[in-house]
Write an enzyme that holds these catalytic residues in place. Sequence first.
Site, PDB file in Angstrom:
ATOM      1  N   HIS A  68       0.746  -1.204  -0.013  1.00 32.39           N
ATOM      2  CA  HIS A  68      -0.053   0.070  -0.043  1.00 32.39           C
ATOM      3  C   HIS A  68       0.762   1.112  -0.077  1.00 32.39           C
ATOM      4  O   HIS A  68       0.539   2.486  -0.664  1.00 32.39           O
ATOM      5  CB  HIS A  68      -0.830   0.027   1.226  1.00 32.39           C
ATOM      6  CG  HIS A  68      -2.152  -0.820   1.153  1.00 32.39           C
ATOM      7  ND1 HIS A  68      -3.396  -0.368   0.967  1.00 32.39           N
ATOM      8  CD2 HIS A  68      -2.128  -2.278   0.470  1.00 32.39           C
ATOM      9  CE1 HIS A  68      -4.166  -1.351   0.840  1.00 32.39           C
ATOM     10  NE2 HIS A  68      -3.573  -2.548   0.557  1.00 32.39           N
ATOM     11  N   ASP A  69       2.066   1.265   0.798  1.00 31.74           N
ATOM     12  CA  ASP A  69       2.970   2.336   0.419  1.00 31.74           C
ATOM     13  C   ASP A  69       3.540   2.472  -0.847  1.00 31.74           C
ATOM     14  O   ASP A  69       3.533   3.532  -1.574  1.00 31.74           O
ATOM     15  CB  ASP A  69       4.236   1.994   1.632  1.00 31.74           C
ATOM     16  CG  ASP A  69       5.195   3.292   1.443  1.00 31.74           C
ATOM     17  OD1 ASP A  69       4.929   4.359   1.602  1.00 31.74           O
ATOM     18  OD2 ASP A  69       6.253   2.962   1.234  1.00 31.74           O
ATOM     19  N   VAL A  72       1.221   4.424  -3.713  1.00 31.13           N
ATOM     20  CA  VAL A  72       0.994   5.672  -3.972  1.00 31.13           C
ATOM     21  C   VAL A  72       2.282   6.206  -3.990  1.00 31.13           C
ATOM     22  O   VAL A  72       3.213   6.305  -3.104  1.00 31.13           O
ATOM     23  CB  VAL A  72       0.222   6.194  -2.857  1.00 31.13           C
ATOM     24  CG1 VAL A  72      -0.007   7.679  -2.898  1.00 31.13           C
ATOM     25  CG2 VAL A  72      -1.188   5.593  -2.854  1.00 31.13           C
ATOM     26  N   GLY A  74       5.415   5.518  -5.300  1.00 36.55           N
ATOM     27  CA  GLY A  74       6.608   4.658  -4.822  1.00 36.55           C
ATOM     28  C   GLY A  74       6.552   4.645  -3.424  1.00 36.55           C
ATOM     29  O   GLY A  74       5.960   4.814  -2.437  1.00 36.55           O
ATOM     30  N   ASP A  76       8.076   5.105  -0.313  1.00 38.70           N
ATOM     31  CA  ASP A  76       8.477   6.350   0.037  1.00 38.70           C
ATOM     32  C   ASP A  76       7.982   6.451   1.769  1.00 38.70           C
ATOM     33  O   ASP A  76       8.455   7.304   2.499  1.00 38.70           O
ATOM     34  CB  ASP A  76       8.338   7.621  -0.540  1.00 38.70           C
ATOM     35  CG  ASP A  76       6.831   8.026  -0.550  1.00 38.70           C
ATOM     36  OD1 ASP A  76       5.953   6.917   0.049  1.00 38.70           O
ATOM     37  OD2 ASP A  76       6.411   8.905  -0.882  1.00 38.70           O
ATOM     38  N   SER A  78       5.176   7.049   2.707  1.00 38.30           N
ATOM     39  CA  SER A  78       4.353   7.942   2.887  1.00 38.30           C
ATOM     40  C   SER A  78       2.953   7.288   3.700  1.00 38.30           C
ATOM     41  O   SER A  78       2.259   8.046   4.354  1.00 38.30           O
ATOM     42  CB  SER A  78       3.910   8.525   1.555  1.00 38.30           C
ATOM     43  OG  SER A  78       3.392   7.677   0.760  1.00 38.30           O
ATOM     44  N   GLU A  90      -2.606   8.854   3.956  1.00 37.85           N
ATOM     45  CA  GLU A  90      -3.270   7.757   3.372  1.00 37.85           C
ATOM     46  C   GLU A  90      -3.754   6.680   4.271  1.00 37.85           C
ATOM     47  O   GLU A  90      -4.402   5.770   3.715  1.00 37.85           O
ATOM     48  CB  GLU A  90      -1.874   6.886   2.384  1.00 37.85           C
ATOM     49  CG  GLU A  90      -1.151   7.980   1.398  1.00 37.85           C
ATOM     50  CD  GLU A  90       0.177   7.428   0.956  1.00 37.85           C
ATOM     51  OE1 GLU A  90       0.516   6.051   1.050  1.00 37.85           O
ATOM     52  OE2 GLU A  90       0.960   7.909   0.575  1.00 37.85           O
ATOM     53  N   PRO A 164      -6.311  -0.896  -6.273  1.00 40.43           N
ATOM     54  CA  PRO A 164      -7.149  -1.912  -6.740  1.00 40.43           C
ATOM     55  C   PRO A 164      -7.856  -2.721  -5.712  1.00 40.43           C
ATOM     56  O   PRO A 164      -7.486  -3.005  -4.513  1.00 40.43           O
ATOM     57  CB  PRO A 164      -6.343  -2.740  -7.508  1.00 40.43           C
ATOM     58  CG  PRO A 164      -4.864  -2.601  -6.925  1.00 40.43           C
ATOM     59  CD  PRO A 164      -4.772  -1.014  -6.222  1.00 40.43           C
TER      60      PRO A 164
END
Length: 169
Positions: A68-69, A72, A74, A76, A78, A90, A164
Amino acid sequence: MECSSIKHPFIFLFFCLVFLSPLVCSQLYYNFYDTTCPSLTRIVRSNVLSAMANETRIAASLLRLHFHDCFVNGCDGSVLLDDTSTLKGEKNARPNQNSIRGFEVIDKIKSALEVACPSTVSCADILALAAREAVNFSRGPFWSVPLGRRDGTTASESEANNLPSPFES
């Protein structure tokens, strides 16, 4: 252009530093932390193993968290960012609600690494290594992880909403 064919490496380096994004010119290395944090792998492994001893399902959760990181912007880190007054992260995107977990394992690893080698290892690299170790400890494959990722400073709930569905073909 191959690196070995560069006629003026200083001009190329200057061009990279001035005109291109650091992501374009930066590279990941398998030995990135060998001298600055030699205990990195041991600390990640021991913490993942400890977490799996408490809850075997955490292995799948760490792999999912890493996916999941990476989906979005790459890999990183986030996905680890909390919401602020100026940032909708996120974590609360629809596909992530009640779906991603394992944040406490990453936090525990980061805390241990801050004691061993302060301000050295990125959360993005911790997440990538934790996912690898979780898969390996679950009798899955082992793969080498190139390191040197920089942590993202932004996140996007709207982009995370494009993950997805597990029900898609």
